[in-house]
Design a protein around this motif. Structure first.
Motif, PDB file in Angstrom:
ATOM      1  N   LEU A 201      -2.541   0.498  -5.626  1.00 41.15           N
ATOM      2  CA  LEU A 201      -2.126  -0.605  -6.536  1.00 41.15           C
ATOM      3  C   LEU A 201      -3.023  -0.972  -7.168  1.00 41.15           C
ATOM      4  CD1 LEU A 201      -2.348  -4.240  -5.964  1.00 41.15           C
ATOM      5  CD2 LEU A 201      -0.999  -3.104  -4.134  1.00 41.15           C
ATOM      6  N   VAL A 202      -2.935  -1.403  -8.497  1.00 39.73           N
ATOM      7  CA  VAL A 202      -3.943  -2.040  -9.455  1.00 39.73           C
ATOM      8  C   VAL A 202      -3.626  -3.445  -9.806  1.00 39.73           C
ATOM      9  CG1 VAL A 202      -5.400  -1.929 -11.560  1.00 39.73           C
ATOM     10  CG2 VAL A 202      -4.650   0.020 -10.468  1.00 39.73           C
ATOM     11  N   ASP A 203      -4.402  -4.480  -9.303  1.00 46.30           N
ATOM     12  CA  ASP A 203      -3.822  -5.932  -9.446  1.00 46.30           C
ATOM     13  C   ASP A 203      -3.748  -6.370 -10.903  1.00 46.30           C
ATOM     14  OD1 ASP A 203      -6.333  -7.095 -10.251  1.00 46.30           O
ATOM     15  OD2 ASP A 203      -6.740  -7.388  -8.038  1.00 46.30           O
ATOM     16  N   GLN A 204      -3.206  -7.501 -11.065  1.00 51.44           N
ATOM     17  CA  GLN A 204      -3.200  -7.945 -12.501  1.00 51.44           C
ATOM     18  C   GLN A 204      -4.413  -8.256 -13.161  1.00 51.44           C
ATOM     19  OE1 GLN A 204      -2.052 -12.460 -12.158  1.00 51.44           O
ATOM     20  NE2 GLN A 204      -1.827 -12.023 -10.226  1.00 51.44           N
ATOM     21  N   PHE A 205      -5.627  -8.123 -12.221  1.00 48.21           N
ATOM     22  CA  PHE A 205      -7.064  -8.504 -12.790  1.00 48.21           C
ATOM     23  C   PHE A 205      -7.551  -7.095 -13.296  1.00 48.21           C
ATOM     24  CE2 PHE A 205      -5.832 -12.041 -10.402  1.00 48.21           C
ATOM     25  CZ  PHE A 205      -6.095 -13.073 -11.365  1.00 48.21           C
ATOM     26  N   GLY A 206      -6.820  -5.887 -12.472  1.00 54.04           N
ATOM     27  CA  GLY A 206      -7.510  -4.724 -13.086  1.00 54.04           C
ATOM     28  C   GLY A 206      -8.264  -4.163 -11.786  1.00 54.04           C
ATOM     29  N   THR A 207      -8.255  -4.609 -10.689  1.00 56.97           N
ATOM     30  CA  THR A 207      -8.995  -4.103  -9.441  1.00 56.97           C
ATOM     31  C   THR A 207      -8.062  -3.365  -8.512  1.00 56.97           C
ATOM     32  OG1 THR A 207     -10.069  -6.192  -9.314  1.00 56.97           O
ATOM     33  CG2 THR A 207      -9.974  -4.971  -7.357  1.00 56.97           C
ATOM     34  N   PRO A 208      -8.489  -2.153  -8.446  1.00 54.87           N
ATOM     35  CA  PRO A 208      -7.644  -1.071  -7.702  1.00 54.87           C
ATOM     36  C   PRO A 208      -7.789  -1.193  -6.219  1.00 54.87           C
ATOM     37  CG  PRO A 208      -9.736  -0.118  -8.640  1.00 54.87           C
ATOM     38  CD  PRO A 208      -9.474  -1.474  -9.088  1.00 54.87           C
ATOM     39  N   TRP A 209      -6.804  -1.358  -5.289  1.00 52.08           N
ATOM     40  CA  TRP A 209      -6.514  -1.566  -4.215  1.00 52.08           C
ATOM     41  C   TRP A 209      -5.912  -0.621  -3.257  1.00 52.08           C
ATOM     42  CZ3 TRP A 209      -8.858  -5.814  -2.180  1.00 52.08           C
ATOM     43  CH2 TRP A 209      -9.364  -6.799  -2.920  1.00 52.08           C
ATOM     44  N   MET A 210      -6.363  -0.028  -2.062  1.00 52.33           N
ATOM     45  CA  MET A 210      -5.587   0.883  -1.211  1.00 52.33           C
ATOM     46  C   MET A 210      -5.157  -0.085  -0.077  1.00 52.33           C
ATOM     47  SD  MET A 210      -7.077   4.755  -1.315  1.00 52.33           S
ATOM     48  CE  MET A 210      -8.321   4.358  -0.436  1.00 52.33           C
ATOM     49  N   ILE A 211      -3.951   0.279   0.389  1.00 56.22           N
ATOM     50  CA  ILE A 211      -3.668  -0.560   1.664  1.00 56.22           C
ATOM     51  C   ILE A 211      -3.292   0.427   2.563  1.00 56.22           C
ATOM     52  CG2 ILE A 211      -2.105  -2.120   2.822  1.00 56.22           C
ATOM     53  CD1 ILE A 211      -3.454  -3.555   0.644  1.00 56.22           C
ATOM     54  N   ASN A 212      -4.188   0.502   3.878  1.00 55.05           N
ATOM     55  CA  ASN A 212      -3.841   1.428   4.964  1.00 55.05           C
ATOM     56  C   ASN A 212      -3.682   0.767   6.307  1.00 55.05           C
ATOM     57  OD1 ASN A 212      -4.110   4.418   5.439  1.00 55.05           O
ATOM     58  ND2 ASN A 212      -5.696   3.811   6.892  1.00 55.05           N
ATOM     59  N   CYS A 213      -2.675   1.214   6.958  1.00 53.96           N
ATOM     60  CA  CYS A 213      -2.313   0.515   8.146  1.00 53.96           C
ATOM     61  C   CYS A 213      -1.879   1.767   9.366  1.00 53.96           C
ATOM     62  CB  CYS A 213      -1.086  -0.227   7.923  1.00 53.96           C
ATOM     63  SG  CYS A 213      -0.369  -1.182   9.685  1.00 53.96           S
ATOM     64  N   ASP A 214      -2.984   1.677  10.546  1.00 55.19           N
ATOM     65  CA  ASP A 214      -2.427   2.212  11.501  1.00 55.19           C
ATOM     66  C   ASP A 214      -2.828   1.522  12.649  1.00 55.19           C
ATOM     67  OD1 ASP A 214      -2.513   4.352  13.623  1.00 55.19           O
ATOM     68  OD2 ASP A 214      -4.527   5.621  12.696  1.00 55.19           O
TER      69      ASP A 214
END
Length: 138
Positions: A120-133
């Motif tokens: 996702l890209v947050d409301q401030f323009g920062t791209p994030w990846m969420i990974n869970c193992d």
């Protein structure tokens, strides 16, 4: 060696870091404006309340950022800040928090490599990846 992301914003650094502090459960340990710095007199008055340096601690991890002067700002591209979890509930919680007013690039879902993954890209323009193992925590 220590590696940590340093994010640049278009005048929204203070709001972004307060949002990240809340969403990620961190602690802002520094936030200096251009007006509080030794270069305050060389800074245009309308820019003195913008952030020269912000520092957020997330356990023993660091996230830093600043407001880039308008002539130097470029929107983030070509990278994602990657967050890794071993608890699916925690991954879901952080994803839901960061997606507020943001843009989902890949919905949170199970993949062949992870029990949860999202982009996702947050409301401030920062791209994030969420990974869970969950196996990483074993």
């Amino acid at each position: 060696m220590h590696l940590n992301p340093y994010l640049f914003f278009n005048g929204q650094c203070e709001s972004a870091f307060k949002f990240y502090e809340k969403c990620l459960g961190g602690k802002i340990t520094a936030m200096m404006t251009y007006g509080e710095s030794p270069m305050a007199e060389q800074t245009p008055p309308e820019w003195r309340n913008k952030i020269l340096h912000a520092h957020l601690m997330l356990g023993d991890q660091e996230l830093m950022g600043a407001d880039a002067p308008p002539e130097m700002f470029e929107a983030a591209q070509g990278f994602y800040v990657s967050l890794h979890f071993t608890n699916p509930s925690e991954a879901e919680h952080i994803f839901n928090a960061l997606e507020e007013n943001g843009t989902i690039r890949m919905a949170l879902q199970e993949t062949f490599w992870a029990s949860r993954f999202a982009m996702l890209v947050d409301q401030f323009g920062t791209p994030w990846m969420i990974n869970c193992d969950p196996r990483e925590g074993e």
